[in-house]
Structures are given as structure tokens and as C-alpha cells.
Design a protein around this motif. Sequence first.
Motif, PDB file in Angstrom:
ATOM      1  N   UNK A 276       5.177   1.812  -8.955  1.00 52.08           N
ATOM      2  CA  UNK A 276       6.771   1.368  -8.985  1.00 52.08           C
ATOM      3  C   UNK A 276       7.110   0.148  -9.248  1.00 52.08           C
ATOM      4  N   UNK A 277       5.649  -0.518  -9.121  1.00 53.72           N
ATOM      5  CA  UNK A 277       5.939  -2.189  -8.749  1.00 53.72           C
ATOM      6  C   UNK A 277       6.313  -2.960  -7.697  1.00 53.72           C
ATOM      7  N   UNK A 278       6.686  -1.790  -6.765  1.00 53.47           N
ATOM      8  CA  UNK A 278       7.656  -2.329  -5.544  1.00 53.47           C
ATOM      9  C   UNK A 278       6.340  -3.092  -4.827  1.00 53.47           C
ATOM     10  N   UNK A 279       6.651  -4.005  -3.064  1.00 47.08           N
ATOM     11  CA  UNK A 279       5.495  -3.716  -2.389  1.00 47.08           C
ATOM     12  C   UNK A 279       5.503  -2.827  -1.938  1.00 47.08           C
ATOM     13  N   UNK A 280       4.204  -2.455  -1.463  1.00 44.94           N
ATOM     14  CA  UNK A 280       3.592  -1.784  -0.766  1.00 44.94           C
ATOM     15  C   UNK A 280       4.113  -1.361   0.798  1.00 44.94           C
ATOM     16  N   UNK A 281       4.526  -2.661   1.331  1.00 42.66           N
ATOM     17  CA  UNK A 281       5.910  -2.635   2.806  1.00 42.66           C
ATOM     18  C   UNK A 281       6.828  -3.079   2.688  1.00 42.66           C
TER      19      UNK A 281
ATOM     20  N   UNK B 174     -10.004   8.178   1.229  1.00 44.40           N
ATOM     21  CA  UNK B 174     -10.896   7.808  -0.176  1.00 44.40           C
ATOM     22  C   UNK B 174      -9.401   7.517  -2.167  1.00 44.40           C
ATOM     23  N   UNK B 175      -8.785   8.590  -2.025  1.00 50.55           N
ATOM     24  CA  UNK B 175      -7.636   8.522  -2.587  1.00 50.55           C
ATOM     25  C   UNK B 175      -6.988   7.166  -2.033  1.00 50.55           C
ATOM     26  N   UNK B 176      -6.481   6.638  -1.506  1.00 48.49           N
ATOM     27  CA  UNK B 176      -5.504   5.480  -1.274  1.00 48.49           C
ATOM     28  C   UNK B 176      -6.522   4.732  -1.467  1.00 48.49           C
ATOM     29  N   UNK B 177      -8.419   4.169  -1.093  1.00 52.58           N
ATOM     30  CA  UNK B 177      -8.875   3.038  -1.338  1.00 52.58           C
ATOM     31  C   UNK B 177      -8.425   3.000  -2.665  1.00 52.58           C
ATOM     32  N   UNK B 178      -8.892   4.215  -3.762  1.00 49.83           N
ATOM     33  CA  UNK B 178      -9.051   4.833  -5.248  1.00 49.83           C
ATOM     34  C   UNK B 178      -7.509   3.655  -5.951  1.00 49.83           C
ATOM     35  N   UNK B 179      -6.101   4.541  -5.199  1.00 51.78           N
ATOM     36  CA  UNK B 179      -5.393   3.992  -5.547  1.00 51.78           C
ATOM     37  C   UNK B 179      -4.256   2.930  -4.215  1.00 51.78           C
ATOM     38  N   UNK B 180      -4.063   2.229  -4.794  1.00 52.69           N
ATOM     39  CA  UNK B 180      -3.537   1.653  -3.609  1.00 52.69           C
ATOM     40  C   UNK B 180      -1.635   2.278  -3.143  1.00 52.69           C
ATOM     41  N   UNK B 181      -1.293   3.204  -2.911  1.00 51.89           N
ATOM     42  CA  UNK B 181       0.026   3.524  -3.599  1.00 51.89           C
ATOM     43  C   UNK B 181       0.759   3.933  -2.438  1.00 51.89           C
ATOM     44  N   UNK B 182       1.515   3.834  -1.947  1.00 53.37           N
ATOM     45  CA  UNK B 182       2.649   4.060  -0.840  1.00 53.37           C
ATOM     46  C   UNK B 182       2.872   5.378  -0.441  1.00 53.37           C
TER      47      UNK B 182
ATOM     48  N   UNK C 175       6.201   0.870   6.188  1.00 58.09           N
ATOM     49  CA  UNK C 175       6.505   1.037   4.143  1.00 58.09           C
ATOM     50  C   UNK C 175       7.624   1.421   3.004  1.00 58.09           C
ATOM     51  N   UNK C 176       7.739   0.395   1.834  1.00 53.88           N
ATOM     52  CA  UNK C 176       9.077   0.981   1.030  1.00 53.88           C
ATOM     53  C   UNK C 176       8.845   2.459   0.561  1.00 53.88           C
ATOM     54  N   UNK C 177      10.232   3.012   0.449  1.00 52.93           N
ATOM     55  CA  UNK C 177      10.492   4.320  -0.073  1.00 52.93           C
ATOM     56  C   UNK C 177       9.246   4.615  -1.038  1.00 52.93           C
ATOM     57  N   UNK C 178       8.992   5.432  -1.462  1.00 61.55           N
ATOM     58  CA  UNK C 178       8.507   6.082  -2.391  1.00 61.55           C
ATOM     59  C   UNK C 178       9.626   5.692  -3.899  1.00 61.55           C
ATOM     60  N   UNK C 179      10.988   6.442  -2.887  1.00 64.54           N
ATOM     61  CA  UNK C 179      11.513   6.679  -4.036  1.00 64.54           C
ATOM     62  C   UNK C 179      12.921   5.423  -4.612  1.00 64.54           C
ATOM     63  N   UNK C 180      12.154   3.985  -4.383  1.00 66.91           N
ATOM     64  CA  UNK C 180      12.941   3.039  -4.269  1.00 66.91           C
ATOM     65  C   UNK C 180      12.948   2.794  -6.071  1.00 66.91           C
TER      66      UNK C 180
END
Length: 163
Positions: free
Chosen positions: A49-54, A112-120, A158-163
Motif C-alpha cells: 500500500x505504501x502506507x506505514x504498517x502501524x 512464513x508468509x509475513x516474513x516473506x512480505x511484511x504487509x498489514x 495497524x494501519x487499515x488495509x483499506x486506507x
Amino acid sequence: MPIQLLPLRIPEEAVSDENSRPYLVDFIYWLRDFLDDIASISHEIDPSTGNPLFEESQIFFLKDVLFEVKERQHFENVVKLIHAAQASALIDHGLEGIQLKWKLSNINFWFGRFIDGRTAALLERLLHSIDTLLKSILGAVGAGSALEELKESVLNSMTLVTE
């Protein structure tokens, strides 16, 4: 900063209630270390998203809260209660057999999925998987909800995924 934590240890076969205790203890200490790692990545950007994770104003408290929780030995108290828990309580909360193996496996999958791509979105799924096992443990051992609420506060920071 990279997350240094390894995946959870999972029994090769379904384990009895007595043999499940070491896996439950490992999970509690893994959770403590995972939350420490989350505190160290609190300024990361979600690549999807380009937003902060938190949200900075919310995750700001995590390091101090973790210090307080450790100082009050919440993790160690849950470990003591795991060792003292009735076998029937562990069984009633799905903390043995294939149910435990599945819960641990689910956490490792999303970890494992989160380690590979740290998304919210992936962190949210991981936190929900953690919640499933954590609620079972706390319910089985009659522990307070401080650790569950700590995990919920991370989720709510966490930053909302929908933002």
C-alpha cells in the motif's frame, strides 16, 4: 530491522495433553519474542500500500508496554499455569492431538508468509492465527487476559488495509 525469530516447533505426530505442554510453553515464549520483533519494525512501510504498517500514535506504546508486561512476569505466569493445568482442561480447549498441531502449523504458515512480505494484511492473518491458540491456552489455564489484550492492541495499532 529483520525479524530474527524462527517458526514455532511443531510435533511430528499428534501429541497427548502431557506431551503438548512443551509446545505450549514454546509458543508463549515465541509470542514474547515475536512481539519484541514487532516493536523493532514498527516504522516499516507496507509494500502493498505504501502506507506505514502501524499507526505511529498507537504503536508508540508497544515497547513500554512490553517492558511492563515482562516486569510483571505475565509470560512466566502463563507458563507456570500451563505446567499446572489439568489434562482435561488442555483437552477441552483443543491443546493436544491434531488440533494443537494444526493451530501451530497455521501460525507458522502465516508467519512464513509475513516474513516473506511484511504487509498489514498478512500480519493481520498471523495475529488472528496467534489469537486462536492464545485464547485456547488462556482459557485452559485460567490466566488473565493481559497477553491477549496486548496482541489485540498490536492488531488495533495497524494501519487499515483499506486506507
